[in-house]
Scaffold this active site. Structure first.
Site: not given
Ligand SMILES: [Zn+2]
Ligand SMILES: [Zn+2]
Length: 307
Positions: A59, A61, A63, A137, A266
């Site tokens: 995805h 994001h 990070d 998510h 994570h």
């Protein structure tokens, strides 16, 4: 096959842990899953080299992608010429392209961006596929499962010799499933000398997600499940609100899927160098190996029946 954890931190980096990136090596091929900020420096630090065949994003994001422009630019400085495909969840290719454009990342080598939906094979070879599966998510996201095809059964050399098969090409033919005729006219069939097909390996990486049934399906009987575990169980509500999992929830998924080994990653900065609670809460629930790899740590995934 082995997996190197280049970044194991959730959301923000800490002094011990870099944001998400995982390098998977299978035979001669190397795949990078997610590219958190500073991934290229982690690759230098842990001497993995920059030689990668594809990048797979779970995805967008920050990070998980902020390391992408820098890495691609370094590969350009290094005069890479080979194409470097990027796989990203359906609906996000434009955003990836914008990220590269905004940072003037315009390498000389081709960087095709392919969208993948759950069920799609991002990488499709005779011996294995890397297939996307659905995750949950609060943004467009997928997980990835590397699934090896069944392997040929074991060849029983002793039995073949007893049956009078001469050492040589006929061994190969039998192992590949073709009957052979001997000089005296006897026919030897593959099933007389070759065992049952043997299962391949399965490695699954969730990216960021709530616990989901789709992960259970993707990870059924996996040799290794890499599941995010951002929080301990006392932060269960926070996990729910932010679209993440607790280590206990990750372990429950591993238990339902019957995986051999569970690697939690994570990790929220609050547990960065104190992961005991996360590990204990997961281990209590599941009768399998649970680990929380540090940055730079590698896990080998042998064949279950390796010699
Ligand atoms: Zn994340
Ligand atoms: Zn995320």
């Amino acid at each position: 096959m082995d997996v190197t954890f280049l970044g194991t931190s959730g959301a923000i980096p800490t002094t011990e842990r870099n944001p998400s990136a995982i390098l998977l090596r299978r035979e001669g091929e190397r795949f990078l899953f997610d590219v958190g900020e500073g991934t290229q420096r982690q690759m230098m630090r842990f001497s993995t080299g920059f030689d990668i065949d594809a990048i797979l994003l779970t995805h967008l994001h920050g990070d998980h992608v902020l390391g992408l422009p820098g890495l691609l630019q370094t590969l350009d400085f290094n005069e890479r010429t080979a194409s470097l495909p990027i796989y990203t969840p359906a609906g996000t290719a434009d955003t990836v392209a914008h990220l590269l454009k905004a940072t003037k990342t315009n390498p000389i080598y081709p960087v095709p961006i392919h969208e993948v939906s759950p069920g799609d094979a991002a990488v499709d070879r005779d011996e294995y596929t890397i297939r996307a599966f659905e995750t949950n998510h609060r943004t467009i996201s997928v997980g990835y499962a590397l699934i090896e095809a069944q392997r040929k059964g074991r060849f029983n050399r002793k039995r073949a010799e007893e049956l009078g098969v001469p050492v040589g090409p006929k061994f190969q033919q039998l192992h590949e499933g073709t009957p052979v005729e001997l000089d005296d006219g006897t026919v030897v069939y593959p099933e007389q000398v070759v065992g049952d097909p043997r299962p391949g390996r399965r490695v699954v990486y969730t990216g960021d997600t709530r616990p989901t049934d789709t992960t259970v399906s993707a990870a059924t009987d996996a040799d290794l499940l890499i599941h995010e575990a951002m929080f301990a169980s006392d932060r269960g509500n926070r996990a729910k609100q932010t679209g993440h999992s607790t280590s206990r929830e990750a372990a429950e998924i591993a238990r339902q899927a019957g995986v051999d080994r569970l690697a939690l990653t994570h990790i929220s900065s609050r547990y960065s160098n104190e992961t005991e609670q996360l590990e204990t809460e997961a281990s209590e629930l599941v009768n399998t190996d649970v680990c929380i790899p540090a940055d730079g740590e590698s896990l080998t995934v042998p064949y279950p029946d390796s010699d």
